[in-house]
Design a protein around this motif. Structure first.
Motif, PDB file in Angstrom:
ATOM      1  N   ALA A  58       0.827  -1.218   0.000  1.00  0.00           N
ATOM      2  CA  ALA A  58       0.000   0.000   0.000  1.00  0.00           C
ATOM      3  C   ALA A  58       0.855   1.259   0.000  1.00  0.00           C
ATOM      4  O   ALA A  58       0.492   2.271  -0.618  1.00  0.00           O
ATOM      5  N   ASN A  59       1.979   1.189   0.708  1.00  0.00           N
ATOM      6  CA  ASN A  59       2.861   2.371   0.783  1.00  0.00           C
ATOM      7  C   ASN A  59       4.212   1.913   1.331  1.00  0.00           C
ATOM      8  O   ASN A  59       4.322   1.573   2.497  1.00  0.00           O
ATOM      9  N   THR A  60       5.197   1.891   0.455  1.00  0.00           N
ATOM     10  CA  THR A  60       6.495   1.321   0.854  1.00  0.00           C
ATOM     11  C   THR A  60       7.551   2.377   1.172  1.00  0.00           C
ATOM     12  O   THR A  60       8.739   2.056   1.222  1.00  0.00           O
ATOM     13  N   ASN A  61       7.136   3.606   1.373  1.00  0.00           N
ATOM     14  CA  ASN A  61       8.180   4.575   1.749  1.00  0.00           C
ATOM     15  C   ASN A  61       8.866   4.068   3.028  1.00  0.00           C
ATOM     16  O   ASN A  61       8.188   3.734   4.011  1.00  0.00           O
ATOM     17  N   ILE A  62      10.200   4.036   3.013  1.00  0.00           N
ATOM     18  CA  ILE A  62      10.893   3.389   4.144  1.00  0.00           C
ATOM     19  C   ILE A  62      10.691   4.153   5.461  1.00  0.00           C
ATOM     20  O   ILE A  62      10.796   3.568   6.535  1.00  0.00           O
ATOM     21  N   SER A  63      10.365   5.423   5.374  1.00  0.00           N
ATOM     22  CA  SER A  63      10.094   6.156   6.618  1.00  0.00           C
ATOM     23  C   SER A  63       8.720   5.785   7.171  1.00  0.00           C
ATOM     24  O   SER A  63       8.513   5.762   8.391  1.00  0.00           O
ATOM     25  N   VAL A  64       7.779   5.489   6.270  1.00  0.00           N
ATOM     26  CA  VAL A  64       6.469   4.986   6.719  1.00  0.00           C
ATOM     27  C   VAL A  64       6.686   3.616   7.368  1.00  0.00           C
ATOM     28  O   VAL A  64       6.132   3.315   8.433  1.00  0.00           O
ATOM     29  N   LEU A  65       7.535   2.796   6.751  1.00  0.00           N
ATOM     30  CA  LEU A  65       7.821   1.475   7.322  1.00  0.00           C
ATOM     31  C   LEU A  65       8.477   1.620   8.698  1.00  0.00           C
ATOM     32  O   LEU A  65       8.146   0.890   9.640  1.00  0.00           O
ATOM     33  N   LYS A  66       9.388   2.578   8.802  1.00  0.00           N
ATOM     34  CA  LYS A  66      10.070   2.799  10.084  1.00  0.00           C
ATOM     35  C   LYS A  66       9.062   3.197  11.164  1.00  0.00           C
ATOM     36  O   LYS A  66       9.145   2.730  12.307  1.00  0.00           O
ATOM     37  N   LEU A  67       8.098   4.031  10.776  1.00  0.00           N
ATOM     38  CA  LEU A  67       7.059   4.430  11.731  1.00  0.00           C
ATOM     39  C   LEU A  67       6.236   3.210  12.158  1.00  0.00           C
ATOM     40  O   LEU A  67       5.915   3.043  13.336  1.00  0.00           O
ATOM     41  N   MET A  68       5.916   2.350  11.197  1.00  0.00           N
ATOM     42  CA  MET A  68       5.152   1.137  11.536  1.00  0.00           C
ATOM     43  C   MET A  68       5.910   0.337  12.594  1.00  0.00           C
ATOM     44  O   MET A  68       5.330  -0.159  13.560  1.00  0.00           O
ATOM     45  N   LYS A  69       7.203   0.215  12.377  1.00  0.00           N
ATOM     46  CA  LYS A  69       8.014  -0.575  13.315  1.00  0.00           C
ATOM     47  C   LYS A  69       7.961   0.050  14.714  1.00  0.00           C
ATOM     48  O   LYS A  69       7.794  -0.646  15.711  1.00  0.00           O
ATOM     49  N   LYS A  70       8.091   1.364  14.741  1.00  0.00           N
ATOM     50  CA  LYS A  70       8.008   2.103  16.006  1.00  0.00           C
ATOM     51  C   LYS A  70       6.680   1.853  16.716  1.00  0.00           C
ATOM     52  O   LYS A  70       6.604   1.855  17.937  1.00  0.00           O
ATOM     53  N   LEU A  71       5.629   1.644  15.925  1.00  0.00           N
ATOM     54  CA  LEU A  71       4.294   1.438  16.497  1.00  0.00           C
ATOM     55  C   LEU A  71       4.038  -0.036  16.836  1.00  0.00           C
ATOM     56  O   LEU A  71       2.923  -0.416  17.174  1.00  0.00           O
ATOM     57  N   GLY A  72       5.056  -0.867  16.670  1.00  0.00           N
ATOM     58  CA  GLY A  72       4.904  -2.290  17.027  1.00  0.00           C
ATOM     59  C   GLY A  72       4.231  -3.115  15.958  1.00  0.00           C
ATOM     60  O   GLY A  72       3.746  -4.215  16.224  1.00  0.00           O
ATOM     61  N   VAL A  73       4.191  -2.576  14.738  1.00  0.00           N
ATOM     62  CA  VAL A  73       3.559  -3.287  13.634  1.00  0.00           C
ATOM     63  C   VAL A  73       4.649  -4.033  12.863  1.00  0.00           C
ATOM     64  O   VAL A  73       5.765  -3.534  12.727  1.00  0.00           O
ATOM     65  N   GLU A  74       4.307  -5.235  12.363  1.00  0.00           N
ATOM     66  CA  GLU A  74       5.276  -5.998  11.567  1.00  0.00           C
ATOM     67  C   GLU A  74       4.883  -5.930  10.092  1.00  0.00           C
ATOM     68  O   GLU A  74       4.012  -5.145   9.728  1.00  0.00           O
ATOM     69  N   LEU A  75       5.517  -6.743   9.240  1.00  0.00           N
ATOM     70  CA  LEU A  75       5.354  -6.519   7.794  1.00  0.00           C
ATOM     71  C   LEU A  75       4.900  -7.737   7.022  1.00  0.00           C
ATOM     72  O   LEU A  75       5.379  -8.850   7.247  1.00  0.00           O
ATOM     73  N   ASP A  76       4.019  -7.494   6.054  1.00  0.00           N
ATOM     74  CA  ASP A  76       3.691  -8.501   5.044  1.00  0.00           C
ATOM     75  C   ASP A  76       4.238  -7.974   3.725  1.00  0.00           C
ATOM     76  O   ASP A  76       3.907  -6.854   3.323  1.00  0.00           O
ATOM     77  N   VAL A  77       5.072  -8.787   3.067  1.00  0.00           N
ATOM     78  CA  VAL A  77       5.670  -8.335   1.803  1.00  0.00           C
ATOM     79  C   VAL A  77       5.277  -9.302   0.687  1.00  0.00           C
ATOM     80  O   VAL A  77       4.940 -10.457   0.948  1.00  0.00           O
ATOM     81  N   VAL A  78       5.330  -8.803  -0.553  1.00  0.00           N
ATOM     82  CA  VAL A  78       4.940  -9.648  -1.688  1.00  0.00           C
ATOM     83  C   VAL A  78       6.033  -9.752  -2.740  1.00  0.00           C
ATOM     84  O   VAL A  78       5.806 -10.288  -3.820  1.00  0.00           O
ATOM     85  N   SER A  79       7.199  -9.216  -2.423  1.00  0.00           N
ATOM     86  CA  SER A  79       8.322  -9.329  -3.367  1.00  0.00           C
ATOM     87  C   SER A  79       9.624  -9.242  -2.579  1.00  0.00           C
ATOM     88  O   SER A  79       9.639  -8.700  -1.466  1.00  0.00           O
ATOM     89  N   PRO A  80      10.728  -9.743  -3.178  1.00  0.00           N
ATOM     90  CA  PRO A  80      12.016  -9.609  -2.495  1.00  0.00           C
ATOM     91  C   PRO A  80      12.389  -8.139  -2.289  1.00  0.00           C
ATOM     92  O   PRO A  80      13.049  -7.788  -1.317  1.00  0.00           O
ATOM     93  N   GLN A  81      11.913  -7.299  -3.208  1.00  0.00           N
ATOM     94  CA  GLN A  81      12.241  -5.869  -3.083  1.00  0.00           C
ATOM     95  C   GLN A  81      11.551  -5.266  -1.856  1.00  0.00           C
ATOM     96  O   GLN A  81      12.161  -4.489  -1.103  1.00  0.00           O
ATOM     97  N   GLU A  82      10.283  -5.627  -1.645  1.00  0.00           N
ATOM     98  CA  GLU A  82       9.606  -5.128  -0.436  1.00  0.00           C
ATOM     99  C   GLU A  82      10.304  -5.661   0.814  1.00  0.00           C
ATOM    100  O   GLU A  82      10.457  -4.951   1.801  1.00  0.00           O
TER     101      GLU A  82
END
Ligand code: LLP
Length: 411
Positions: A58-82
């Motif tokens: 939905a949104n792969t900006n790495i700073s958005v991802l970093k915020l998710m991590k800070k919020l205790g959220v983990e990741l679902d990815v669909v490619s090696p790049q993600e």
């Protein structure tokens, strides 16, 4: 975005000033809204061992991802790049799930080599996985529950004609492969679609999965996917998270009692976490009176936000330069791409003038990630506002990005 004394703000940041500072077209994300959405899920599912795996497509900006991590959220990815973007944002392999959809087996091997858990979505891949790894590497299975869900056919994934997952009717084949290779199946997964209007869809799909789960004694996780519905306009039906929390928690707890062990409950929302946090700002290049319509033509288009053209999606439009509804007109808002390129049709908006900043709401999910360089246009910059500070988290592209990788043939 809030209107305070006739000026729009995101947190304490004046929107027009942000646009002046970083230029348009510009994507802006409100970190506080992301946090609010995360907390809504956490509080609705407080009674179970919950993991939120953000569907980062939905949104792969790495700073958005970093915020998710800070919020205790983990990741679902669909490619090696993600997956690699996840690592760059600080996620550890155990926090990432690779939900594959007909990918090359090398990608599965790659994610396993990185220590990421894999979600297998078809029988031939399960067979190959069994041959190579047997029970030495745990894995999850993506099941297609044959439950219909999703806002339109392009984003429905759980129905009988869908390409996704292993059909529930193939249960015997799944069990035969599992037994043959002594597979260590630690999780079951389902995802029925995006923009799911009816909470009952989740309950029905969960029932199919929970029933199947008794055939797998080593389970640790049950992943009920994403697809929660958010509002794109006033009055839209949205997922009633509290109600879903009550219904699913009850079903899940009953299941765990019968199963004999507490399992972890996973969701993998995309839109629910990031749709409403995102705003695409564009400048009116021209206000054009055609005999039948008045058009606002902006310096953006389907190259930056394809959802209106691809799914007939409705995105609310706000003229942030003129919040005054005392005098209005009916406008179509169109892009600058050289093909039919509508953002919005027949919207009653305050009078628009050349140079006004127009804003498209719900642009945080599947906005930038689905953008392109069509018409050889640059993709926009991105800004993340977190704790009242505006961070530039992606620079606007330049001509160098357009020609990067191109080779002028030597003839
Ligand atoms: N899990 C899986 C396996 C998925 O395929 C998806 C989305 C999600 C989770 C997250 O779904 P969400 O919570 O965002 O609805 N580009 C389309 C949406 C495509 C969804 C693809 N899969 C759109 O802009 O509406």
């Amino acid at each position: 975005m809030q209107l305070i004394d006739n000026q729009y703000f995101i947190q304490n940041q004046n929107v027009l000033e942000i646009c002046k500072k970083f230029g348009t077209p510009l994507y802006v994300y409100d970190g506080a809204k992301i946090e609010e959405q995360v907390n809504k899920i956490k509080s609705a599912f407080g009674g179970v061992d919950l993991k939120i795996k953000y569907a980062c497509k939905a949104n792969t900006n790495i700073s958005v991802l970093k915020l998710m991590k800070k919020l205790g959220v983990e990741l679902d990815v669909v490619s090696p790049q993600e997956m690699k973007l996840g690592f760059m944002a600080g996620f550890s392999p155990e926090q990432i799930t690779f939900t594959s959809s007909g990918v090359a087996f090398e990608e599965i091997e790659d994610s396993i080599n990185h220590g990421v858990i894999i979600n297998i979505d078809n029988l031939p891949t399960l067979e190959k996985f069994g041959q190579k790894y047997g029970g030495s590497v745990p894995c999850m299975l993506r099941i297609r529950p044959n439950v219909e869900g999703g806002g339109n056919i392009k984003i429905m994934t759980g129905h009988k004609d869908s390409k996704f997952g292993i059909a529930i009717e193939q249960k015997d084949e799944i069990l035969a492969i599992t037994e043959k290779y002594n597979l260590n199946i630690v999780g079951l997964h389902q995802h029925t679609g995006s923009d799911i209007k009816d909470g009952q869809t989740f309950v029905d799909a969960a029932a199919v999965m929970l029933d199947l789960a008794f055939s797998f004694p080593n389970l640790k996780y049950m992943d009920f996917g994403g697809g929660f519905k958010v509002a794109y306009k006033e009055g839209d039906i949205v997922t009633d998270m509290e109600d879903l929390g009550v219904k699913l928690t009850t079903a899940f707890k009953n299941f765990c009692t019968k199963y004999g062990r507490e399992l972890q409950l996973w969701f993998e929302p995309g839109k629910y976490l990031v749709s409403e946090c995102g705003f695409l700002f564009a400048t009116a290049n021209v206000v054009k009176n055609n005999p039948r319509k008045t058009l606002i033509g902006v310096n953006s288009g389907l190259n930056h936000l394809i959802r209106p053209m691809m799914y007939d999606a409705y995105h609310e439009v706000v003229n942030v330069s003129n919040p005054n509804f005392a005098e209005t007109n009916t406008y179509d808002v169109v892009g600058y791409i050289c093909e039919t390129d509508n953002f919005a049709k027949e919207r009653v908006l305050p009078i628009a003038n050349e140079g006004d900043i127009m804003c498209f709401l719900n642009a945080g999910a599947y906005g930038f990630t689905m953008s392109s360089n069509y018409n050889s246009r640059f993709r926009p910059a991105e800004v993340l506002i977190y704790q009242n500070q505006a961070y530039l988290v992606r620079e606007r592209e330049t001509m160098e990005d357009i020609v990067k990788n191109q080779i002028l043939a030597d003839f």
